[in-house]
Design an enzyme around this catalytic site. Structure first.
Site, short mmCIF file in Angstrom:
data_model
loop_
_atom_site.label_atom_id
_atom_site.label_comp_id
_atom_site.label_asym_id
_atom_site.label_seq_id
_atom_site.Cartn_x
_atom_site.Cartn_y
_atom_site.Cartn_z
N TYR A 1 -6.70 34.33 -26.18
CA TYR A 1 -6.88 33.38 -27.27
C TYR A 1 -8.24 33.62 -27.93
O TYR A 1 -8.94 34.57 -27.60
CB TYR A 1 -6.68 31.96 -26.73
CG TYR A 1 -5.28 31.78 -26.17
CD1 TYR A 1 -4.16 32.01 -26.97
CD2 TYR A 1 -5.06 31.43 -24.84
CE1 TYR A 1 -2.87 31.89 -26.47
CE2 TYR A 1 -3.77 31.31 -24.33
CZ TYR A 1 -2.68 31.54 -25.14
OH TYR A 1 -1.40 31.44 -24.64
N GLN B 1 -8.74 21.14 -20.94
CA GLN B 1 -9.10 22.47 -21.44
C GLN B 1 -9.06 22.45 -22.96
O GLN B 1 -8.01 22.21 -23.57
CB GLN B 1 -8.12 23.52 -20.90
CG GLN B 1 -8.50 24.94 -21.27
CD GLN B 1 -7.48 25.94 -20.76
OE1 GLN B 1 -6.34 25.95 -21.22
NE2 GLN B 1 -7.88 26.79 -19.82
N PRO C 1 -4.66 24.35 -15.74
CA PRO C 1 -4.00 23.99 -16.99
C PRO C 1 -2.72 24.81 -17.20
O PRO C 1 -2.72 26.02 -17.02
CB PRO C 1 -5.05 24.33 -18.06
CG PRO C 1 -5.95 25.33 -17.41
CD PRO C 1 -5.96 25.01 -15.96
N CYS D 1 0.52 24.98 -20.03
CA CYS D 1 1.12 24.47 -21.26
C CYS D 1 2.52 23.92 -21.00
O CYS D 1 3.31 24.53 -20.27
CB CYS D 1 1.21 25.57 -22.30
SG CYS D 1 -0.40 26.05 -22.97
#
Length: 367
Positions: free
Chosen positions: A192, A101, A24, A26
């Site tokens: 996160y 995700q 993944p 962004c």
């Protein structure tokens, strides 16, 4: 039979065409409502035509407030199902496994997209929002770096907040499956929200959600258990950061215990990364530097793992599979540099794989 980078991988009832997967990444290219755009259709589609076995869609927020930036993807509304369906259909049609995700950014939410040239928290007057975390500690405060002045102090989550977040992840998982995603990943890495609960540097709670590693793992474990109860058939991954890379932080021993708990809760594979919770942590990045962490977790937590981290060479990637160190390879930035890396790797390794008919006349040419 020797297991290679291009050996299929079966998990639950789903078989992935090979073990070279897109991690993944962004893109900060969603619209204001977290909807994928034409960029995402092309971005993910190119990896499918490039031969990747599994394609993990970037961190996709389970609530609007869980976005890293206002330009992040979301899956908090049923309208997202329709928006994602053309992407998953294209990936499936071209032999790739569509994965997603599911994420909540916690105290690192409401930040400026890197494409703006700004950093830190966006003020509410400019479109930002209140952030949540296990404890009221802004990003950077644990290491005393200047970044702490750029990030807002999050609100420490209440029991009701935690209950809502668990429900949000489950609802997002249900929408993702309805949109055609065949594999789900819970994001518990890179500083996160779920990683913030895992690390003693960012979780100073004294209730059932803080303290020892079992308590600090509780939120991630409960999310996995709730998704597994609702969807017993879906392959379910969890991405973790196996170390914070600083004294007093989350450690590989912690990560191993977390992985055991996640396994028992219904996780099928741990996607092993590192770092992201501490600003300016001294990370010794080098080709394959995170593979030993993944190998340790696989052997000591008895669970499948994927490895990631500066993997750019087909022989390098194949060796990690042949040696049994990891079950699959996740490639991030090198896939952006070379979206057809999987096809090129197969040629380099002498592996016969399916090429799209439109590209077949390029098969077998020197890399």
């Amino acid at each position: 039979m020797t297991t290679t980078l291009f050996t299929p991988y079966t998990i639950r009832q789903h078989t992935i065409a090979n073990r070279l997967w897109v991690a993944p990444m962004c893109q900060y290219s969603a619209d204001d409502n977290g909807m994928p755009t034409a960029w995402h259709q092309v971005h993910y589609g190119q990896f499918a035509t490039g031969g990747a076995g599994l394609i993990m869609v970037e961190a996709t927020a389970v609530t609007p407030e869980g976005r890293i930036t206002p330009s992040d993807l979301g899956i908090w509304d049923d309208a997202h199902i329709t928006a994602f369906t053309p992407i998953t259909q294209f990936l499936t049609d071209h032999g790739a496994t569509p994965a997603i995700q599911l994420a909540h950014a916690g105290r690192k939410a409401s930040t400026w997209p890197p494409t703006t040239g700004n950093s830190g928290t966006i003020p509410p007057t400019q479109g930002g929002w209140e952030t949540l975390a296990p404890s009221a500690l802004p990003f950077g405060s644990e290491s005393g770096v200047p970044e702490a002045d750029q990030y807002a102090t999050p609100r420490a989550m209440t029991e009701d907040d935690i209950t809502s977040v668990i429900a949000n992840f489950v609802a997002a998982a249900t929408r993702a499956i309805a949109a055609g995603f065949q594999v789900l990943e819970v994001h518990a890495a890179h500083g996160y929200l779920l990683h913030e609960f895992l690390s003693p540097l960012t979780n100073t709670r004294t209730d059932q959600w803080g303290g020892d590693i079992t308590n600090r793992s509780r939120l991630a474990v409960n999310i996995v258990a709730a998704i597994r109860e609702r969807h017993p058939e879906v392959p379910l991954f969890v991405r973790i950061s196996a170390t914070d890379w600083v004294d007093g932080g989350y450690t590989l021993d912690d990560a191993t215990i977390t992985s055991q708990l996640l396994r028992d809760a219904g996780a099928d594979l741990i996607d092993v990364s590192t770092g992201g919770n501490v600003a300016r942590a001294p990370i010794p990045a080098a080709p394959g530097y995170q593979i030993p962490h993944a190998e340790h977790i696989a052997r000591n937590a008895n669970i499948a793992v994927s490895g990631v981290g500066m993997i750019t060479d087909p022989h390098q990637a194949d060796s990690y599979i042949r040696e049994g160190r990891v079950d699959a390879i996740m490639v991030a930035r090198h896939m952006m540099r070379d979206p057809h890396f999987a096809l090129r790797a197969a040629d380099t390794l002498g592996q016969d794989v399916h090429w799209p008919a439109q590209y077949s006349r390029a098969q077998g040419f020197p890399a």
